[in-house]
Design a protein around this motif. Sequence first.
Motif, PDB file in Angstrom:
ATOM      1  N   TYR A 211       0.853  -1.181   0.000  1.00 48.18           N
ATOM      2  CA  TYR A 211       0.000   0.000   0.000  1.00 48.18           C
ATOM      3  C   TYR A 211       0.892   1.235   0.000  1.00 48.18           C
ATOM      4  O   TYR A 211       1.357   1.667   1.058  1.00 48.18           O
ATOM      5  CB  TYR A 211      -0.935  -0.021   1.213  1.00 48.18           C
ATOM      6  CG  TYR A 211      -1.791  -1.269   1.257  1.00 48.18           C
ATOM      7  CD1 TYR A 211      -3.012  -1.326   0.604  1.00 48.18           C
ATOM      8  CD2 TYR A 211      -1.338  -2.427   1.919  1.00 48.18           C
ATOM      9  CE1 TYR A 211      -3.783  -2.482   0.605  1.00 48.18           C
ATOM     10  CE2 TYR A 211      -2.102  -3.587   1.920  1.00 48.18           C
ATOM     11  CZ  TYR A 211      -3.322  -3.603   1.268  1.00 48.18           C
ATOM     12  OH  TYR A 211      -4.078  -4.760   1.256  1.00 48.18           O
ATOM     13  N   PRO A 212       1.172   1.788  -1.197  1.00 42.55           N
ATOM     14  CA  PRO A 212       2.091   2.938  -1.279  1.00 42.55           C
ATOM     15  C   PRO A 212       1.563   4.138  -0.504  1.00 42.55           C
ATOM     16  O   PRO A 212       0.346   4.361  -0.395  1.00 42.55           O
ATOM     17  CB  PRO A 212       2.155   3.237  -2.784  1.00 42.55           C
ATOM     18  CG  PRO A 212       1.746   1.945  -3.441  1.00 42.55           C
ATOM     19  CD  PRO A 212       0.740   1.337  -2.520  1.00 42.55           C
ATOM     20  N   PRO A 271      -8.235   8.210   3.926  1.00 45.15           N
ATOM     21  CA  PRO A 271      -7.656   9.060   2.872  1.00 45.15           C
ATOM     22  C   PRO A 271      -6.129   8.982   2.803  1.00 45.15           C
ATOM     23  O   PRO A 271      -5.518   9.555   1.924  1.00 45.15           O
ATOM     24  CB  PRO A 271      -8.112  10.459   3.282  1.00 45.15           C
ATOM     25  CG  PRO A 271      -8.226  10.379   4.775  1.00 45.15           C
ATOM     26  CD  PRO A 271      -8.737   9.010   5.063  1.00 45.15           C
ATOM     27  N   ARG A 272      -5.534   8.276   3.758  1.00 45.73           N
ATOM     28  CA  ARG A 272      -4.103   8.028   3.768  1.00 45.73           C
ATOM     29  C   ARG A 272      -3.893   6.644   4.372  1.00 45.73           C
ATOM     30  O   ARG A 272      -4.800   6.105   5.022  1.00 45.73           O
ATOM     31  CB  ARG A 272      -3.357   9.078   4.610  1.00 45.73           C
ATOM     32  CG  ARG A 272      -3.829   9.129   6.069  1.00 45.73           C
ATOM     33  CD  ARG A 272      -3.163  10.246   6.856  1.00 45.73           C
ATOM     34  NE  ARG A 272      -3.722  10.393   8.186  1.00 45.73           N
ATOM     35  CZ  ARG A 272      -3.340   9.729   9.267  1.00 45.73           C
ATOM     36  NH1 ARG A 272      -2.379   8.845   9.161  1.00 45.73           N
ATOM     37  NH2 ARG A 272      -3.920   9.943  10.439  1.00 45.73           N
ATOM     38  N   ILE A 273      -2.743   6.064   4.162  1.00 45.69           N
ATOM     39  CA  ILE A 273      -2.481   4.789   4.829  1.00 45.69           C
ATOM     40  C   ILE A 273      -2.194   5.081   6.301  1.00 45.69           C
ATOM     41  O   ILE A 273      -1.429   5.991   6.629  1.00 45.69           O
ATOM     42  CB  ILE A 273      -1.319   4.022   4.178  1.00 45.69           C
ATOM     43  CG1 ILE A 273      -0.026   4.835   4.177  1.00 45.69           C
ATOM     44  CG2 ILE A 273      -1.667   3.574   2.784  1.00 45.69           C
ATOM     45  CD1 ILE A 273       1.200   4.007   3.836  1.00 45.69           C
ATOM     46  N   GLY A 448       5.430   3.514   2.244  1.00 48.15           N
ATOM     47  CA  GLY A 448       4.190   2.759   2.227  1.00 48.15           C
ATOM     48  C   GLY A 448       4.055   1.820   3.398  1.00 48.15           C
ATOM     49  O   GLY A 448       4.810   1.887   4.376  1.00 48.15           O
ATOM     50  N   ALA A 449       3.080   0.944   3.289  1.00 49.43           N
ATOM     51  CA  ALA A 449       2.863  -0.127   4.277  1.00 49.43           C
ATOM     52  C   ALA A 449       2.714  -1.432   3.513  1.00 49.43           C
ATOM     53  O   ALA A 449       2.373  -1.442   2.323  1.00 49.43           O
ATOM     54  CB  ALA A 449       1.634   0.157   5.121  1.00 49.43           C
ATOM     55  N   LEU A 537       9.474  -0.494  -3.060  1.00 49.23           N
ATOM     56  CA  LEU A 537       8.831   0.815  -2.866  1.00 49.23           C
ATOM     57  C   LEU A 537       9.890   1.917  -2.792  1.00 49.23           C
ATOM     58  O   LEU A 537       9.726   3.001  -3.355  1.00 49.23           O
ATOM     59  CB  LEU A 537       7.986   0.807  -1.594  1.00 49.23           C
ATOM     60  CG  LEU A 537       6.669   0.020  -1.635  1.00 49.23           C
ATOM     61  CD1 LEU A 537       6.056  -0.057  -0.232  1.00 49.23           C
ATOM     62  CD2 LEU A 537       5.681   0.657  -2.606  1.00 49.23           C
ATOM     63  N   GLY A 538      10.995   1.627  -2.087  1.00 47.33           N
ATOM     64  CA  GLY A 538      12.075   2.598  -1.979  1.00 47.33           C
ATOM     65  C   GLY A 538      12.769   2.832  -3.300  1.00 47.33           C
ATOM     66  O   GLY A 538      13.120   3.976  -3.653  1.00 47.33           O
ATOM     67  N   ALA A 539      12.995   1.753  -4.076  1.00 48.22           N
ATOM     68  CA  ALA A 539      13.659   1.888  -5.369  1.00 48.22           C
ATOM     69  C   ALA A 539      12.817   2.725  -6.331  1.00 48.22           C
ATOM     70  O   ALA A 539      13.352   3.548  -7.090  1.00 48.22           O
ATOM     71  CB  ALA A 539      13.931   0.504  -5.959  1.00 48.22           C
TER      72      ALA A 539
END
Length: 548
Positions: A211-212, A271-273, A448-449, A537-539
């Motif tokens: 989940y970005p 509305p956000r993770i 993200g999560a 996600l980091g890349a």
Amino acid sequence: MVLEWLIGYSLTRLADPLLDPQLERKLRKFADDWAASLPSGFSLEFRAIFDSGEQDLAGAAHSRLRQSLCQDRSAPMSLWLSSLKERWEQVRARLGDDADHFFQRPWSEVEPHLEKLAFGLNRLYQEDPIASRVAIQTALGRQGLKLDEAVALLGALTSRLEEAKPDDSSEQMKKAVDRFSEHAIHEFLTAKYRNYPLLQKAGHTYAVAVYPAKDSQRQNPDSVLGTLDAATLYAPGTGVSCDEYRMHAHRISLEGYNRITFASRKLACEPRISLDCYLGSYFDTLDTCDALEWELLSQSMHFDCRTQAGIKGLESALPLRNSIHSASPDPVLNGTGRCAGIAVSTLLAFHDAEGLRLLVHRRGPESVLMHRNLSHVIPSFMFQPATGEFHQEHSVVNNFYREYLEELFDRPEPGGSQLDPKYFYSDPRLVYLLELLEQGDAILELTGAAVSLFSFRPEVCLLLYIKTPEWFQRHLDGGEDFGFKICNEFTTIPNLEKDRPLPIGRIKYCDDDEEYLECAPLHPTEIVPAGAAAFWLGAERLRVLQES
């Protein structure tokens, strides 16, 4: 004195030959430091709480605490606090106006201070060597016996201590854990949970839902945190639980100490993770989440998951996982039925003399059980308080700073006597990082999560991007006080460009996903699921930052 309060005067004398002499000293020092930290108007000599002489004044709450400690698990924090409250009430009633000021204050003012005391005592008890714990548990468990009977049982402690050593089943256990490398297991999970947003890279699907982070929350990692219910502690037995995996790990001296851990009630995506949290424990996370992965891997040895018959047979042989599905219609996002302890994984990117590099290490073959020999990002850690200041430590950033020092530089964790949640902020290695962040030469972002399909454990994913080559070189040449000291949970992977071991593993930054998979162990069967989520996600975020 503290042990006498805990198990009684006579039983302390009985167990004394087997107790670690440091335990009482550590307990007393923590209690003394705690008393000294009380605010003005709460004057207290800590002995007033614990000293009852040879008379055992255990009430109902304290008896329940002793009964819980008699078992081979930690006592809930609520029991420690209830027992201390009971003692506070006893002294308050017995001494009246002659009692220390601490006992004359209203309970609402005293409670937060006793919570800190309960937290520290519990932590020190868990960190004590097994011999002392077994001695205490044996003494507590035999209070109804005559003295000579209790002495005989204490003399049999040697055989109980032997249970903590490896046996012939350890190799079989490791074979089950190594089933993680089987493609069919990953295909089983990705097919079963195909309706979730699974991580996909270069034609490979990873057994982790991602989940970005929203763009609006990237620069504030703590925005991933929702509410914290610090008044609720996960109650063992209220959900699916099996301690088989933890007992196996315990027998070969792995998986560490029990600690209070922030656990997830639910992961929200809009509305956000964000993660709504409460308090759990590390052992309960092992028994209710890691147990799911252990069940899957150990049972998969009996089925051929390449066939439909094998898949159906495996599904029917997973009672823990099936019970989780019965308890919650959405076990990926909802923590119902288990203690979903939260962890944090960070992709560390930095420049050296040759360009941009990413840090990935391989977990050691002997220092961990689950995910041994797999790649992982670093720092990666459980999201948990190190002191009793739960609300102040309910911070991803604060936890990251602490673990950055521990995992990259081997700074030891605090003892149970530590009361300041920012005790490590003066460390020169963190001071240097904070300066880089302040100057814009480094950034720490939420990417993200993620939730592993193996264990249903939620993960917060971060990116630490160091823009200046000075950072790597200073720590590479930093010597004993400033140099890298990767903790023993990880082993060094080779530098694939120069084929020589490095004190810190480096992977060349790539513009193409397939190039990463060709030059590093990042295949779904080669990397911890949460580590895969944090890496990719980091890349992806790094590419955006490089383009800008």
